[in-house]
Write a protein that holds these residues in place. Structure first.
Motif, PDB file in Angstrom:
ATOM      1  N   TYR A   1       0.860  -1.182   0.000  1.00 35.74           N
ATOM      2  CA  TYR A   1       0.000   0.000   0.000  1.00 35.74           C
ATOM      3  C   TYR A   1       0.897   1.232   0.000  1.00 35.74           C
TER       4      TYR A   1
ATOM      5  N   SER B   1      -7.455  -1.853   5.071  1.00 37.95           N
ATOM      6  CA  SER B   1      -7.642  -2.373   3.711  1.00 37.95           C
ATOM      7  C   SER B   1      -7.281  -3.853   3.662  1.00 37.95           C
TER       8      SER B   1
ATOM      9  N   ARG C   1      -5.057   0.336  -3.697  1.00 40.12           N
ATOM     10  CA  ARG C   1      -4.122   0.243  -2.579  1.00 40.12           C
ATOM     11  C   ARG C   1      -3.204   1.453  -2.475  1.00 40.12           C
TER      12      ARG C   1
END
Length: 720
Positions: free
Chosen positions: A354, A526, A708
């Motif tokens: 990410y 996430s 991401r």
């Protein structure tokens, strides 16, 4: 022995600007050098590591010393009955002027109208490290409650002595001491007769419990709110002095550039005063327009080395990790259990990266300062979250003692963590010293975008292992550059390895609302969503299965109920969640988005946040903080990103840098969990951390595209 009162809230290591070198260090002419040296006034750098710095101290005290314990250092009752309260904290729109006044009014038993709050004046207020890190409520609110309670008890004792009465038969109410049995009363003002209350504040001073609050705990309007909406209030950029000049600085062509030659002839011909001191070049003139034209007329040549660009940023951060220990003080890493063994035995494994871009603060009011010299004494009015820090920077830049400098902070137009340093104050003071008149410097929007520090960019690698029943068994988390705030997981995972890698940043970076907690929560929340979908589990069920912290469970459950988690939705609509723990507060944020596959437009339709920060001091103001965090967070989540190349900012204008607009705003709903059994903590930063992952997870839920990188959709959603 004077007891020490210290903050329990740590200072985060990624406040890089607190330990950075002073932006200016001016040359002294020969006469100044020997005058200062002969007087024993030579000043050297006094910066200490930010991790060791204490929250507050006396007006002339240094870091690491105790707070002043005398009532009169914090509070004075005038002969007219007005209560003047002194704090080094400052008002940058978060409305602590009101919440701190509520704390004093509650304990002292006076009306809010009777309180005058003196804030951020280095000559009058006790030393304070700064207004950041959601510290005001857990530290200064508590401190002023203790001071006000001690003052109340002192007043009761004075009345008991004057009346020769039983102290227990007296009560404080409406700025008076009442003797109920004998039907008599004394105003506070009559008791003190304008004298200082020199009694000591007990470290364990008894306070009114939150369950009994009458003033605190209520939604009170903003103190002096009419002045702000009517235009009466004067912000730092509005300050004026007689005979004042306007200053303008000639900026380098790129970051890290060195001045090689300069021609100031045309600027001098315009009637402006030009100041050249090392790499500093500035002008002072009778009007702002003339100062700008004169600065533009100066021909300066600069030399700089090649530098990386935003296009290669994330590779650069990986390749330039610095060697050494994690500046958090926790060592190089956090290890628990047997990670490698647990990862190998996991039923499912997931590894993802990410990324987070640099973003700018974009304060409503750009930096501004007005400086005036009176002999060797300097007074500066400026917008800063750290008046005492700016005073120190001024002392270092001009090699004068701090007691020769007074910094005042008029309530200013926002900070967001971006106004910790004193460049503008130093610039105005250098010009004022040259022209021997007051000088005001106000940064342009382009200067604000380019020369202020940025929220750190980062690369985060997450690897995890999970069992078929949804239990996370292994967790590995590496953060490059963005920081270690919020890096530790709050989920119950027996085997962990968490490492922050300090990196050589290509841009100047520093504090931003919620610091690295935004990046770390984005990656973690996430990844949690990705794990849930890998297991085909409901994301809320998956989180709660791995979460034992009851306070965090409570906010997730409260937000889910308000949001209507699990409800059916139409095509192109998606639901997502994110949340966590930061600055002693707990947040869960649920988002609903609408995605138009054809155009790529993403619209955040609705955001529901449940927040718990202990006992709520001012419910309406708390909602404002939470909703303000979500509004600001929309930009970093969706489209804000600094573009740069070879030391130059490429999108340093409002027309080029996208911030949230009214048309971007979703319906905002807030659930407050008021825990009167838990001490109050701050709310300025924590509420932001759940928004970005909630939106990213909702986009995936809507169209099956996993994003991401922050910002998520700077140019719309690419579905192919």
């Amino acid at each position: 022995m004077t007891p020490k009162i210290t903050s329990t809230v740590p200072i985060e290591p990624e406040r890089y600007e607190l330990s950075a070198a002073n932006p200016y260090r001016f040359d002294l002419d020969r006469r100044e050098f020997f005058r200062f040296l002969g007087a024993g006034m030579m000043v050297v750098s006094l910066l200490k590591p930010a991790v060791a710095a204490q929250e507050s101290g006396g007006a002339n005290r240094r870091r690491g010393e105790s707070l002043p314990t005398e009532i009169d250092a914090w509070l004075h009752i005038g002969e007219n009955g007005k209560v003047t309260v002194y704090t080094g904290k400052v008002e940058v729109g978060q409305n602590i002027r009101t919440s701190l006044s509520q704390a004093v009014a509650e304990e002292l038993r006076v009306s809010l109208d009777n309180i005058e709050m003196v804030m951020g004046d280095t000559q009058l207020t006790p030393f304070d490290m700064g207004t950041f890190g959601s510290r005001t409520t857990p530290t200064m609110n508590l401190q002023l409650r203790k001071v006000a309670a001690a003052a109340r008890e002192t007043l009761l004792a004075l009345a008991a002595t004057q009346w020769n009465a039983d102290r227990q038969a007296l009560k404080a109410q409406d700025a008076k001491v009442l003797d109920i049995h004998n039907h008599r009363a004394l105003d506070y003002a009559a008791l003190v007769k304008g004298k200082q209350l020199t009694q000591t504040v007990a470290s364990e001073q008894a306070l009114v419990p939150a369950s009994d609050w009458k003033v605190a705990g209520q939604s009170t309007g903003k103190m002096a709110g009419r002045d702000f909406v009517s235009g009466k209030h004067r912000y730092p950029a509005d300050q004026k002095l007689p005979d004042m000049l306007y200053g303008k600085i000639v900026r380098p062509a790129a970051f890290g550039a060195t001045l090689t030659s300069i021609d100031t002839t045309k600027a001098a011909e315009m009637g402006a005063t030009v100041v050249h001191d090392g790499n500093f070049v500035g002008v002072a003139a009778a009007t702002s327009d003339l100062a700008t034209k004169a600065a533009d007329a100066i021909h300066a040549e600069w030399k700089s080395d090649p530098q990386p660009s935003s296009k290669e940023l994330f590779d650069y951060l990986r390749k330039n990790a610095a060697q050494g220990k994690d500046p958090s003080g926790d060592g190089d890493r956090f290890d628990q259990g047997e990670l490698d063994k647990a990862m190998a035995a996991a039923d499912h494994k997931l590894q993802q990266t990410y990324t987070v871009a640099y973003i700018a603060h974009v304060p409503l009011e750009p930096r501004a300062a007005l400086a005036n010299w009176d002999g060797d004494n300097l007074t500066v009015w400026t917008g800063t979250q750290r008046p005492f820090g700016v005073r120190q920077q001024l002392a270092e830049a001009f090699r004068i003692p701090e007691d020769k400098i007074r910094v005042l902070m008029p309530d200013t137009g926002s900070g967001y963590g971006g106004k910790h340093t004193g460049e503008t104050a130093i610039e105005a003071a250098r010009l004022a010293r040259a022209v021997k008149r007051p000088v005001k410097v106000v940064w342009t929007r382009e200067e604000e975008f380019t020369w202020a520090y940025f929220r750190p960019a980062g690369v985060i690698d997450v690897a995890s292992g999970v069992r078929n029943d949804g239990t996370i068994s292994a967790w590995e988390f590496h953060n490059y550059n963005s920081g270690s705030a919020g890096i530790r997981t709050y989920y119950e995972i027996p085997n962990q390895r968490i490492i922050f890698h300090e990196t050589q940043s290509p841009l100047r970076q520093g504090s931003y609302r919620a610091l690295a907690a935004t990046a770390n929560h984005f990656a973690r929340e996430s990844h949690m969503d990705e794990l849930a979908h890998t297991l085909k589990m409901d994301p809320l069920e998956f989180r709660l299965k791995n979460l034992k912290n009851e306070r965090l469970r409570a906010v997730f459950q409260a937000a889910a109920r308000k949001f209507g988690w699990g409800a059916t939705k139409s095509a192109g609509r998606g639901f997502g969640m994110g949340g966590g723990y930061e600055k002693l507060g707990n947040i869960a944020t649920f988002a609903e988005v609408n995605v138009d596959r054809k155009s790529g437009k993403v619209k955040v339709v609705r955001v529901v946040s449940a927040f718990e920060c202990g006992a709520v001091v001012n419910p309406d103001n708390l909602r404002n903080q939470i909703e303000g965090s979500n509004v600001q967070g929309l930009g970093g989540a969706l489209f804000e990103a600094i573009e740069f190349e070879n030391g130059k900012i490429l999108n340093g204008r409002m027309s080029q840098y996208r911030v949230p607009r009214f048309s971007d705003l979703p319906v905002l709903e807030t659930v407050l969990l008021d825990r009167k059994d838990i001490p109050s903590v701050g709310a300025g930063e924590c509420p932001m951390i759940g928004l970005a992952p909630a939106i990213a997870n909702a986009i995936f839920d809507a169209v099956g595209v996993r994003l991401r990188s922050l910002p998520l959709v700077p140019d719309g959603l690419k579905t192919s």
